[in-house]
Design a protein around this motif. Structure first.
Motif, PDB file in Angstrom:
ATOM      1  N   GLU A 129      -0.789 -13.644  50.843  1.00  0.00           N
ATOM      2  CA  GLU A 129      -1.458 -13.068  49.665  1.00  0.00           C
ATOM      3  C   GLU A 129      -0.648 -11.899  49.102  1.00  0.00           C
ATOM      4  N   GLU A 156       1.432 -11.626  45.549  1.00  0.00           N
ATOM      5  CA  GLU A 156       1.232 -10.523  44.590  1.00  0.00           C
ATOM      6  C   GLU A 156       2.567  -9.893  44.196  1.00  0.00           C
ATOM      7  N   LYS A 172      -5.099 -21.360  46.349  1.00  0.00           N
ATOM      8  CA  LYS A 172      -6.417 -20.751  46.126  1.00  0.00           C
ATOM      9  C   LYS A 172      -6.572 -20.290  44.684  1.00  0.00           C
ATOM     10  N   ARG A 173      -5.455 -19.925  44.058  1.00  0.00           N
ATOM     11  CA  ARG A 173      -5.478 -19.431  42.674  1.00  0.00           C
ATOM     12  C   ARG A 173      -5.085 -20.511  41.671  1.00  0.00           C
ATOM     13  N   ASN A 174      -4.905 -21.725  42.137  1.00  0.00           N
ATOM     14  CA  ASN A 174      -4.476 -22.835  41.281  1.00  0.00           C
ATOM     15  C   ASN A 174      -3.163 -22.546  40.560  1.00  0.00           C
TER      16      ASN A 174
END
Length: 102
Positions: free
Chosen positions: A92, A96, A29-31
């Motif tokens: 997720e 992080e 999702k964040r590439n």
């Protein structure tokens, strides 16, 4: 950011497989270019030369000293995953936590 190679370990590799999948989805999702493998604790030594980070299931805190011996001088960051995200397989939150180290 260069590709990160990460090994996730739990007792047998089953729950870490689900967590690795969820982290892959979060990274996509964040590439982010993150290669994550999930294995059992007995396989750690086989991957030390290939990884940038080792994420360890919280129930394996007792083997952290042993892991440090495996790693030796290798530039591998060791993260003990937090029960708060490990128990819910929150990719997720795990991502992080991982990114804070890099």
């Amino acid at each position: 950011m260069k590709q990160l190679n990460v090994l996730l370990v739990c007792g047998s590799g089953a729950s870490s497989g689900f967590m690795a999948s969820n982290i892959r989805k979060a990274a996509a999702k964040r590439n982010l270019d993150i290669n994550i493998k999930a294995r059992g604790e007995a396989e750690i030594e086989n991957y030390i030369d290939e990884i940038d980070a080792l994420m360890v299931g919280p129930h394996l805190a007792y083997i952290l000293d042993e892991i440090e011996e495996y790693i030796g001088d290798a530039a591998v960051k060791v993260l003990l995953m937090k029960p708060s995200y490990y128990s819910t397989l929150d990719g997720e939150a795990a991502l992080e936590d991982l990114l804070k180290e890099f």
